[in-house]
Design an enzyme around this catalytic site. Structure first.
Site, mmCIF file in Angstrom:
data_model
loop_
_atom_site.group_PDB
_atom_site.id
_atom_site.type_symbol
_atom_site.label_atom_id
_atom_site.label_comp_id
_atom_site.label_asym_id
_atom_site.label_seq_id
_atom_site.Cartn_x
_atom_site.Cartn_y
_atom_site.Cartn_z
ATOM 1 N N GLU A 327 0.868 -1.188 0.000
ATOM 2 C CA GLU A 327 0.000 0.000 0.000
ATOM 3 C C GLU A 327 0.903 1.236 0.000
ATOM 4 O OE1 GLU A 327 -3.721 2.005 2.520
ATOM 5 O OE2 GLU A 327 -2.551 0.391 3.409
ATOM 6 N N HIS A 351 -4.728 -4.426 -0.380
ATOM 7 C CA HIS A 351 -4.355 -3.366 -1.329
ATOM 8 C C HIS A 351 -3.479 -3.887 -2.471
ATOM 9 C CE1 HIS A 351 -6.216 -0.098 0.892
ATOM 10 N NE2 HIS A 351 -5.721 -0.636 1.980
#
Length: 479
Positions: A327, A351
């Site tokens: 991320e 993510h």
């Protein structure tokens, strides 16, 4: 040189081959689904055609704070609200309930007090004598003295501002405020009656968005009451189960919820050992509720998963891993967490924003069938990606990687459920002629890659299939 008709034929062959690689392309739609698919694609094209005249009119490219109302007025969004989306797999518990509900319900409870601590406005439930002794001020009194107090309070408990570009000029600035929002609600939600009301509402907001199961990232909260009782860790999980049981009784199609234990990235090794020991004990007491482990927090300023290798592998047989990793918009830096998440057998990756820069890691993800939890609105609001058309998950979708669309911290930016993220992903991250197949695949992936055991997964699939068929029939009647 090819003749024009041969050129066109070759051109179409290449485009068709690409189309057949996209997520959901292998699904076969029945006659009813195909009819609805044509309708959805037409609505999508109508909405996109407006944007082709002026890219400023393309709703998802604008900041979510500025375009939320327009999303809600979209015909596509209204379909997505009704569509059975399956499971929610990546939501942080303390950001799962709309701020409006918190303000109108929880902060209007008796004995709610507020106080600024370390530049963060915090709310806590206290007896009057204890509150006044420590400098806490009644929210009722604050409301009587401050005009538009609830509007002010919304800004303390969320990231919502009138001009996000000015308020959050950098990734570091938005993360600072973001972390503050969790601190702002924490003491308030540790009040046992408030927590149980909050958790019920969290499940309700999922269910109202046609989601039948949720997995929440959280840490055990030290619940308390006004009588001075400080509850044990196991009481927190008992409260979760009690609320879930009541909710399932009230909503027959709801499958349930699970807990993924979240560890803050900057934890010390000694504290991690204690934390893991406790969660393993809780796992033994609540084997169905507690399903796994994650590390959370701003990756750019946190420790690498590699720092905790010995401690993590020691619990791998007892807890599944669902690590946040990649991320970040850095390359060859904090994105190395992706390597460790994969090597440590994380079942899903939260993510995975940086994954598409790493061809070797992409191969491993596909080979090991690790799902990527894509959270497009979170990535925009937290300044990783301004325009979702350029989201790095698009190459994953275009190659049919296992992707699930998730909400992350929806309440923090004024969303709820999954429909907003599904809208952004569908409109900005899939081709113009991509319709019901990818939406169906999003839902199927959310069931397939959930932490449910095989028995519960079969039940979830049965419930979802019935709701899906009902949705198709209902939509066709209204065409």
């Amino acid at each position: 040189m090819l003749k024009l008709e041969d050129y066109i034929s070759e051109r179409n062959r290449i485009l068709k081959k690409e189309q057949n690689l996209f997520l959901g392309s292998t699904l076969e739609l029945n006659e009813k689904e195909s009819k609805l698919d044509s309708h959805i694609i037409q609505l999508k094209c109508d909405e996109l055609d407006v944007s082709y005249q002026n890219s400023e009119d393309f709703i998802p490219r604008r900041h979510f704070f500025k375009c939320k109302n327009e999303i809600e007025n979209s015909k596509i969004f209204k379909i997505l609200r009704d569509l059975p989306k399956g499971n929610s797999l990546h939501t942080h518990l303390l950001a799962s309930v709309s701020i409006d509900f918190i303000i109108k319900n929880i902060t209007y409870r008796d004995n709610a007090y507020g106080k600024v601590i370390n530049s963060v406005f915090k709310i806590k439930f206290l007896k009057r004598e204890d509150a006044e002794k420590d400098g806490w001020v009644s929210l009722k009194e604050m409301r009587s003295k401050q005009l538009n107090f609830d509007d002010w309070l919304e800004k303390q408990l969320s990231l919502i501002v009138d001009c996000p570009q000015d308020s959050y000029p950098s990734l570091e600035s938005v993360w600072k405020k973001f972390k503050g929002t969790f601190s702002a609600v924490y003491d308030m939600l540790c009040y046992k009656p408030a927590f149980e009301e909050y958790y019920y509402q969290s499940l309700k907001e999922l269910f109202e968005d046609n989601i039948m199961y949720g997995e929440f990232r959280a840490t055990p909260m030290p619940l308390y009451d006004l009588e001075g009782t400080h509850y044990k860790t196991e009481d927190f999980f008992e409260s979760m189960l009690k609320v879930e049981k009541k909710f399932k009784k009230d909503h027959k199609d709801f499958i349930g919820a699970r807990y993924i234990h979240s560890v803050y990235r900057r934890i010390s090794s000694d504290d991690l050992k204690k934390d893991l020991e406790e969660i393993i004990l809780m796992k033994a007491k609540f084997p169905k509720l507690i399903v796994g482990l994650d590390f959370v927090g701003f990756e750019d300023e946190g420790y690498s998963l590699l720092n905790f290798y010995n401690d993590l592998v020691s619990v791998r047989e007892k807890l599944d891993f669902f690590f946040h990793a990649g991320e970040t918009n850095w390359f060859g830096h904090t994105d190395s967490n992706l390597v460790d998440a994969i090597l440590m057998k994380s079942r899903r990756i939260g993510h995975g924003f940086a994954l598409s820069r790493h061809p070797q890691l992409m191969s491993l993800v596909r080979e090991q069938n690790i799902a990527i939890e894509v959270c497009p609105i979170s990535n925009q609001v937290l300044l990783l990606n301004e325009d979702p058309r350029n989201h790095p998950a698009v190459p994953l979708l275009s190659q049919g990687f296992p992707v699930v669309i998730c909400s992350d911290d929806p309440a923090t930016w004024g969303a709820s459920g999954l429909s907003y993220d599904w809208y952004v992903a569908f409109m900005a991250m899939t081709p113009k002629d991509c319709g019901l197949k990818v939406l169906k695949q999003f839902a199927l992936n959310s069931i397939q890659f959930s932490a449910l055991d095989d028995v519960d997964k079969k039940e979830a699939m049965d419930v979802w299939t019935k709701r899906w068929d009902d949705f198709i029939s209902k939509m066709l009647i209204n065409l």
